[in-house]
Design an enzyme around this catalytic site. Structure first.
Site, PDB file in Angstrom:
ATOM      1  N   LYS A  38       0.841  -1.199   0.000  1.00 39.83           N
ATOM      2  CA  LYS A  38       0.000   0.000   0.000  1.00 39.83           C
ATOM      3  C   LYS A  38       0.879   1.253   0.000  1.00 39.83           C
ATOM      4  CE  LYS A  38      -4.000  -1.859   2.531  1.00 39.83           C
ATOM      5  NZ  LYS A  38      -5.036  -1.702   1.487  1.00 39.83           N
ATOM      6  N   ARG A  97     -10.030 -11.739   1.695  1.00 35.65           N
ATOM      7  CA  ARG A  97     -10.795 -12.868   1.152  1.00 35.65           C
ATOM      8  C   ARG A  97      -9.997 -14.161   1.226  1.00 35.65           C
ATOM      9  NH1 ARG A  97     -11.471  -9.678  -4.395  1.00 35.65           N
ATOM     10  NH2 ARG A  97     -11.239  -7.974  -2.884  1.00 35.65           N
TER      11      ARG A  97
END
Ligand code: BES
Ligand code: MN
Ligand code: ZN
Length: 495
Positions: A275, A349
């Site tokens: 990020k 996920r």
């Protein structure tokens, strides 16, 4: 904070602060009328001169009101009475709570719940008022002391009403405990709140409450089960992953349990798909799904609800490292479904899918996962509604209803098969990213493939789990929605 009920005329209550509400241009509530009469008309005089603000969310603090035993009277605005509904009432309560918190008060007596409106009952209004006061009182002190002169939190709060409101007050305390736990876990820094810390938290819950058992799966256990998607995420971190399983048995063993699954990424750097600094700053909050399911579990244990509940926390840290999983890797999940990892930042996920597969062994009635899963959810719904995706209309309705009741709201998004093809790849059963469009929905599609035989719902709390700003932080959401859902499964009585 200690809660109590006092059934007496408000003007007689000896307290540091009496809390009442007024509408814009409507009739006075019972408590406002009592103060109006005791003070010889001061309330209507100040309403007339505009010295009391009646707008929704506004508060006015009055000192030394004539004929009133309380040292101060806090007047909260409900806004226009014809517009008053449950969310607006809740906002008025929150504003009152915040003003109490911002002044150096240690006790108060609250009457804000005595105004009737719409289709709601006194139990509901009292519960919301008590919960709002408690939530506003939250103070983080683990790594920062309270400054000298900064306002101390409330020690006690009494509420107007008789014993018919007792159960609602107890319920408010149960909710408050869960919210506060979820909030504190969210706010803790990632160098303290790592997977092992979450495991210790779960262990202390198991020790404190009856009917609670704990099991912790270590990385070796998970490897044996074939949880390579979850373990793939954890590989880049020196903090070992934990799969934390808390069981609460409040009902007969033949009742199928509700299973709550929380994303517990204690820090999300993005992994090798690193990020940016700006986006990484808030990623200690990436375990707020775990925090909220632990909070709801705690509320359930505290209230000793007659349900069977299982809480699974997938606790991992997502870091870049020589051994980290890479974009392009294909991992086999516990279910056997193969996943091409195209972005290591879509780790939630990866972690959840194995925890969801694991949940099946409990023969669940329903499975609900909670996760700070996608920035796309925040773009779509902002900071007021959690995103809901479900393969079952009844479960979805029940969750939406619960969220409305406790004013911890969610909004349903579609799980149409048309979105599924965005996960297609020539190299595995699916890839872990679905492209630019409908990011929240393709994440839901991804998870749905592991829940084909289950009644399942997913709550994306990327926009609701925390607020970013000077004196904000974790919200504790949606522990309230989840707890309300569990209560609603038992009884329709207290809304
Ligand atoms: N934890 C983030 C989602 C997130 C981002 C929550 C910002 C709250 C605020 C999640 O792990 C993530 O990085 N998701 C990616 C998915 C993408 C790579 C498909 C995202 O939303 O950008
Ligand atoms: Mn991520
Ligand atoms: Zn994440």
């Amino acid at each position: 904070m200690k809660f109590s009920l006092i059934n007496e005329s408000p003007r007689l209550i000896q307290t540091e602060c009496l809390v009442i509400g007024v509408t814009t241009g409507g009739d006075l509530s019972a408590s406002a009328r009592d103060i109006e009469e005791a003070s010889g008309g001061e309330i209507s005089r100040m309403l007339g001169t505009g010295d009391i603000e009646t707008g929704l969310g506004k508060t006015t603090l009055l000192h030394g009101v004539n004929g009133v035993a309380a040292q101060r009277v806090l007047v909260a605005g409900y806004g226009k009475s014809e517009k008053l509904d449950q969310p607006r009432f809740d906002r008025a309560c929150q504003a009152a709570g915040k003003t109490l918190r911002d002044h150096a008060l240690t006790s108060c007596h609250v009457c804000i719940h005595d105004l009737e409106f719409g289709a709601n009952d006194p139990q509901w209004r009292l519960r919301q008022a008590a919960l709002a006061v408690h939530r506003a009182n939250y103070l983080y002190t683990v790594t920062k002391d309270m400054k000298d002169g900064s306002p101390a939190p409330l020690e006690s709060a009494s509420f107007s009403g008789d014993e018919s409101l007792e159960a609602a007050l107890v319920q408010a305390e149960g909710f408050a405990l869960g919210f506060a736990k979820a909030r504190l876990l969210g706010d803790l820094p990632p160098n303290i709140c790592n997977p092992a810390f979450l495991a210790r938290e779960a262990s202390s819950i198991a020790k404190e409450y009856d009917k609670v058992e704990l099991e912790i799966l270590e990385e070796e256990d998970m490897a044996e089960l074939g949880m390579d998607a979850l373990l793939g995420v954890s590989r880049g971190s020196t903090n070992a992953a934990k799969l934390i399983v808390l069981k609460y048995s409040g009902a007969d063993a033949d009742h199928q349990p509700t299973v709550l699954v929380g994303k517990g990424v204690t820090f999300d750097s993005g992994g090798l798909s690193l990020k940016s600094g700006e986006n990484m700053m808030q990623m200690k909050y990436d375990m707020c799904g775990a925090a909220s399911v632990l909070g709801a579990f705690l509320s359930c244990a505290k209230l000793q609800l007659p349900v069977n509940l299982i809480c699974i926390v997938a606790a991992v840290e997502n870091m870049p490292d020589a051994d980290a999983y890479r974009p392009g890797d294909v991992l086999t999940s516990m279910s056997g479904i193969t996943i091409e990892v195209l972005n290591t930042d879509a780790e939630g996920r990866m972690v959840l899918c194995d925890a969801l597969t694991y949940s099946e062994k409990f023969n669940p009635r329903v499975v609900i996962d909670v996760a700070t899963l996608t920035g796309a959810c925040m773009v779509a719904l902002g900071h007021h509604a959690s995103g809901l995706i479900s393969n079952n209309d009844e479960l979805a309705e029940d969750l939406l209803t619960a969220g409305n009741r406790i004013v911890d709201r969610a909004w349903r998004m579609p799980l149409w098969e048309e979105y599924q093809s965005q996960l297609d790849t020539p190299f595995a059963d699916m890839k872990n990213v679905g492209g630019m469009s409908a990011g929240m929905l393709t994440a839901g599609c991804f998870l749905s493939r592991f829940m084909e035989d289950q009644t399942w719902a997913h709550l994306d709390i990327a926009g609701t789990a925390w607020k970013w700003g000077a004196d904000d932080g974790a919200t504790g959401r949606p522990s309230g929605l989840l707890t309300q859902y569990l209560i609603d499964q038992v009884t329709e009585s207290t809304r």
